[in-house]
Design a protein around this motif. Structure first.
Motif, short mmCIF file in Angstrom:
data_model
loop_
_atom_site.label_atom_id
_atom_site.label_comp_id
_atom_site.label_asym_id
_atom_site.label_seq_id
_atom_site.Cartn_x
_atom_site.Cartn_y
_atom_site.Cartn_z
N LEU A 1 0.84 -1.21 0.00
CA LEU A 1 0.00 0.00 0.00
C LEU A 1 0.87 1.25 0.00
N ALA A 2 1.88 1.29 0.85
CA ALA A 2 2.78 2.45 0.90
C ALA A 2 3.44 2.67 -0.46
N ASP A 3 3.88 1.61 -1.09
CA ASP A 3 4.51 1.72 -2.41
C ASP A 3 3.52 2.22 -3.45
N SER A 4 2.27 1.75 -3.37
CA SER A 4 1.28 2.17 -4.37
C SER A 4 0.95 3.65 -4.23
N ILE A 5 0.88 4.15 -3.00
CA ILE A 5 0.60 5.57 -2.81
C ILE A 5 1.80 6.40 -3.23
N SER A 6 2.99 5.93 -2.91
CA SER A 6 4.21 6.63 -3.34
C SER A 6 4.28 6.68 -4.87
N ASN A 7 3.91 5.58 -5.49
CA ASN A 7 3.91 5.53 -6.95
C ASN A 7 2.91 6.51 -7.55
N TYR A 8 1.76 6.67 -6.90
CA TYR A 8 0.78 7.68 -7.33
C TYR A 8 1.50 9.03 -7.49
N TRP A 9 2.18 9.42 -6.42
CA TRP A 9 2.84 10.72 -6.45
C TRP A 9 3.95 10.75 -7.51
N GLU A 10 4.76 9.73 -7.58
CA GLU A 10 5.85 9.71 -8.55
C GLU A 10 5.33 9.85 -9.98
N VAL A 11 4.28 9.12 -10.30
CA VAL A 11 3.72 9.19 -11.66
C VAL A 11 3.14 10.57 -11.92
N MET A 12 2.40 11.10 -10.94
CA MET A 12 1.82 12.44 -11.12
C MET A 12 2.90 13.50 -11.26
N ALA A 13 3.88 13.47 -10.38
CA ALA A 13 4.93 14.49 -10.42
C ALA A 13 5.69 14.43 -11.74
N LYS A 14 5.99 13.23 -12.19
CA LYS A 14 6.73 13.06 -13.45
C LYS A 14 5.89 13.52 -14.65
N THR A 15 4.62 13.20 -14.63
CA THR A 15 3.75 13.45 -15.77
C THR A 15 3.19 14.87 -15.79
N LEU A 16 2.86 15.40 -14.61
CA LEU A 16 2.10 16.65 -14.55
C LEU A 16 2.87 17.88 -14.11
N ASP A 17 3.89 17.71 -13.32
CA ASP A 17 4.60 18.86 -12.77
C ASP A 17 5.58 19.41 -13.81
N VAL A 18 5.02 20.07 -14.82
CA VAL A 18 5.83 20.52 -15.95
C VAL A 18 6.84 21.61 -15.57
N ASN A 19 6.54 22.40 -14.56
CA ASN A 19 7.49 23.45 -14.18
C ASN A 19 8.45 23.00 -13.08
N GLY A 20 8.31 21.77 -12.62
CA GLY A 20 9.25 21.22 -11.65
C GLY A 20 9.19 21.83 -10.26
N ASP A 21 8.05 22.41 -9.89
CA ASP A 21 7.96 23.05 -8.57
C ASP A 21 7.53 22.09 -7.47
N GLY A 22 7.28 20.81 -7.81
CA GLY A 22 6.89 19.83 -6.81
C GLY A 22 5.43 19.89 -6.43
N LEU A 23 4.62 20.57 -7.25
CA LEU A 23 3.20 20.74 -6.96
C LEU A 23 2.35 20.34 -8.15
N VAL A 24 1.17 19.78 -7.86
CA VAL A 24 0.19 19.45 -8.90
C VAL A 24 -1.10 20.18 -8.54
N THR A 25 -1.60 20.97 -9.48
CA THR A 25 -2.81 21.76 -9.27
C THR A 25 -4.05 20.91 -9.55
N PRO A 26 -5.24 21.38 -9.12
CA PRO A 26 -6.47 20.63 -9.43
C PRO A 26 -6.68 20.42 -10.93
N THR A 27 -6.39 21.41 -11.73
CA THR A 27 -6.57 21.28 -13.18
C THR A 27 -5.63 20.22 -13.75
N GLU A 28 -4.38 20.25 -13.34
CA GLU A 28 -3.42 19.25 -13.81
C GLU A 28 -3.86 17.85 -13.39
#
Length: 176
Positions: free
Chosen positions: A51-78
């Motif tokens: 479970l811990a790995d799956s939640i961590s993976n959620y963040w890793e995939v989102m950060a890699k895919t959505l955080d285009v400016n590299g600020d470590g944040l994902v907005t609701p729209t993204e």
């Protein structure tokens, strides 16, 4: 894409925003992990780690895919664009679904009792009336249990924007 799929995505965003700062960041996923694992202390270490790995993976995939400016944040729209794209998110959601559902079954009998389901879903942040409605929609047996697979499939369905009239829609408060 059904309107309710957007409402499901918006709800998940608010649940993932565990630190309530209006964006998703790594801290949110650490907090979510802590809350869920706190109610699953009787699960095996392997299941807890999955479970811990799956939640961590959620963040890793989102950060890699959505955080285009590299600020470590994902907005609701993204986030909405990501979570409603099965090509980007389907595999991530499936791993999480299997891991979470398995935490619901610490004795390994393939069944999840209502109190355990309620505790895990409350730890995630869903509201009790909606959790109860979801559990009932899953068709519990005479001893008030659902199967691990039914719950895992329900989670996968929740993240499938083309699905309408699913059990998981009961998690959305006052759907429009």
């Amino acid at each position: 894409m059904p309107h309710l799929a957007y409402q499901r995505a918006a709800l998940v965003f608010t649940l993932f925003d565990a630190n309530d700062n209006g964006v998703l960041d790594a801290e949110d996923f650490d907090l979510m992990t802590e809350r869920v694992l706190a109610v699953a202390d009787d699960s095996s270490q392997a299941d807890r780690q999955a479970l811990a790995d799956s939640i961590s993976n959620y963040w890793e995939v989102m950060a890699k895919t959505l955080d285009v400016n590299g600020d470590g944040l994902v907005t609701p729209t993204e986030f909405r664009g990501f979570v409603l794209n099965p090509d980007l998110f389907g595999a991530t959601a499936a791993v999480f679904a299997d891991a979470l559902a398995k935490l619901g079954d610490p004795d390994g009998d393939g069944l999840i009792e209502r109190p355990r389901f309620l505790a895990l879903m409350t730890a995630i942040g869903f509201e009790k009336p909606n959790i109860e409605a979801l559990f009932n929609a899953f068709g519990p047996d005479a001893t008030d249990r659902i199967t691990v697979e039914v719950w895992a499939q329900g989670i996968r369905d929740y993240y499938s924007p083309e699905k309408v009239g699913i059990a998981g829609d009961r998690l959305v408060p006052n759907p429009v």
